[in-house]
Write a protein that holds these residues in place. Sequence first.
Motif, PDB file in Angstrom:
ATOM      1  N   ASP A  31      28.255 -94.985  17.655  1.00  0.00           N
ATOM      2  CA  ASP A  31      26.937 -95.197  17.055  1.00  0.00           C
ATOM      3  C   ASP A  31      27.039 -95.135  15.534  1.00  0.00           C
ATOM      4  N   THR A  32      26.259 -95.970  14.853  1.00  0.00           N
ATOM      5  CA  THR A  32      26.274 -96.055  13.397  1.00  0.00           C
ATOM      6  C   THR A  32      25.026 -95.409  12.818  1.00  0.00           C
ATOM      7  N   ILE A  33      25.209 -94.532  11.850  1.00  0.00           N
ATOM      8  CA  ILE A  33      24.078 -93.887  11.171  1.00  0.00           C
ATOM      9  C   ILE A  33      23.508 -94.802  10.105  1.00  0.00           C
ATOM     10  N   TYR A  34      24.377 -95.439   9.326  1.00  0.00           N
ATOM     11  CA  TYR A  34      23.960 -96.461   8.372  1.00  0.00           C
ATOM     12  C   TYR A  34      25.129 -97.409   8.176  1.00  0.00           C
ATOM     13  N   GLN A  35      24.840 -98.588   7.616  1.00  0.00           N
ATOM     14  CA  GLN A  35      25.857 -99.609   7.450  1.00  0.00           C
ATOM     15  C   GLN A  35      25.922-100.073   6.000  1.00  0.00           C
ATOM     16  N   ALA A  36      27.103-100.587   5.611  1.00  0.00           N
ATOM     17  CA  ALA A  36      27.287-101.114   4.264  1.00  0.00           C
ATOM     18  C   ALA A  36      26.277-102.224   4.002  1.00  0.00           C
ATOM     19  N   GLY A  37      25.631-102.152   2.851  1.00  0.00           N
ATOM     20  CA  GLY A  37      24.634-103.152   2.484  1.00  0.00           C
ATOM     21  C   GLY A  37      23.220-102.787   2.863  1.00  0.00           C
ATOM     22  N   GLU A  38      23.065-101.812   3.743  1.00  0.00           N
ATOM     23  CA  GLU A  38      21.733-101.378   4.154  1.00  0.00           C
ATOM     24  C   GLU A  38      21.038-100.655   3.000  1.00  0.00           C
ATOM     25  N   ARG A  39      19.726-100.865   2.873  1.00  0.00           N
ATOM     26  CA  ARG A  39      18.987-100.230   1.784  1.00  0.00           C
ATOM     27  C   ARG A  39      19.044 -98.712   1.901  1.00  0.00           C
ATOM     28  N   PHE A  40      19.335 -98.073   0.791  1.00  0.00           N
ATOM     29  CA  PHE A  40      19.430 -96.621   0.766  1.00  0.00           C
ATOM     30  C   PHE A  40      18.042 -95.989   0.689  1.00  0.00           C
ATOM     31  N   GLY A  41      17.842 -94.937   1.484  1.00  0.00           N
ATOM     32  CA  GLY A  41      16.595 -94.197   1.417  1.00  0.00           C
ATOM     33  C   GLY A  41      16.762 -92.742   1.803  1.00  0.00           C
ATOM     34  N   CYS A  42      17.792 -92.493   2.603  1.00  0.00           N
ATOM     35  CA  CYS A  42      17.985 -91.149   3.150  1.00  0.00           C
ATOM     36  C   CYS A  42      19.416 -90.658   2.915  1.00  0.00           C
ATOM     37  N   LEU A  43      19.533 -89.349   2.840  1.00  0.00           N
ATOM     38  CA  LEU A  43      20.822 -88.687   2.938  1.00  0.00           C
ATOM     39  C   LEU A  43      20.918 -88.062   4.326  1.00  0.00           C
ATOM     40  N   HIS A  44      22.129 -87.750   4.741  1.00  0.00           N
ATOM     41  CA  HIS A  44      22.351 -87.286   6.101  1.00  0.00           C
ATOM     42  C   HIS A  44      23.336 -86.119   6.075  1.00  0.00           C
ATOM     43  N   VAL A  45      23.112 -85.148   6.938  1.00  0.00           N
ATOM     44  CA  VAL A  45      23.999 -83.992   7.057  1.00  0.00           C
ATOM     45  C   VAL A  45      24.434 -83.862   8.512  1.00  0.00           C
ATOM     46  N   VAL A  46      25.723 -83.665   8.717  1.00  0.00           N
ATOM     47  CA  VAL A  46      26.268 -83.515  10.068  1.00  0.00           C
ATOM     48  C   VAL A  46      25.925 -82.120  10.591  1.00  0.00           C
ATOM     49  N   HIS A  47      25.220 -82.073  11.719  1.00  0.00           N
ATOM     50  CA  HIS A  47      24.923 -80.784  12.347  1.00  0.00           C
ATOM     51  C   HIS A  47      25.944 -80.450  13.422  1.00  0.00           C
ATOM     52  N   SER A  48      26.489 -81.459  14.063  1.00  0.00           N
ATOM     53  CA  SER A  48      27.574 -81.259  15.035  1.00  0.00           C
ATOM     54  C   SER A  48      28.316 -82.578  15.189  1.00  0.00           C
ATOM     55  N   GLY A  49      29.570 -82.480  15.660  1.00  0.00           N
ATOM     56  CA  GLY A  49      30.367 -83.686  15.852  1.00  0.00           C
ATOM     57  C   GLY A  49      31.159 -84.073  14.617  1.00  0.00           C
TER      58      GLY A  49
END
Length: 235
Positions: A31-49
């Motif tokens: 699964d992809t959280i975000y992809q290259a070229g996608e508009r930036f709006g959020c930051l993400h933090v790994v909680h597990s995995g």
Amino acid sequence: MPQTAGAHIAEALKLLQDTLPIQRRLVHAGDTIYQAGERFGCLHVVHSGIFKIITYSADGREQIAGFHFKGDWMGFDGIANGRYGCDAVAMDTAEVWSFRYDTLLQACVEHPELLALVHAAMSREIARDRDSLLSLCTLSADARVADFLRYWAESLAARGLRTDQITLRLTRAEIGNYLGMKLETVSRAMSRLAREKVIRFAERGRRELQIPDIDALREFVQRSLGAPAASRTLQ
């Protein structure tokens, strides 16, 4: 008593939970959280995995640029240009916390400790990139693989996970992609590390590794740095 890495990660996650509206997302391998070229709006933090970061060359070839474990931040590369510069892909079942960047900036005004957390996360990412480049430029093939396994084991240990026997979530070809080496070179390096008894292959499969002593991997890398230049070939 100094705070352990695991306690620091737990404290950081609690601070985020207490100060930001968080969107929690359960994902699976691929699964992809975000992809290259996608508009930036959020930051993400790994909680597990575990997640891998993939960037692309001009001709479209994939390059693994890094890995993220529990407590790591993802998406900083999107801040400057307003678009993400790479893909963030789950390597196993995982949970990621996402929050809007503008909301984070507002919260930092009221919570200076949150701003310090952001700066620390950025600093760690810069340090990881520096260490990765240093490994690529200065270590032999065997030592690069040993250093990668040390990094992987230490990342697990910092999060309270088992390190004497680990499952690599990537293939030999993916390790080679990340380290700038051919698949065959990675395989030969791992075989030599096994002969040196710094790693062992578990019976269940070649992705199951036993690392009896992380210090032995560190010492192997240090011995490589002390070897004559002629013997430290990169490929």
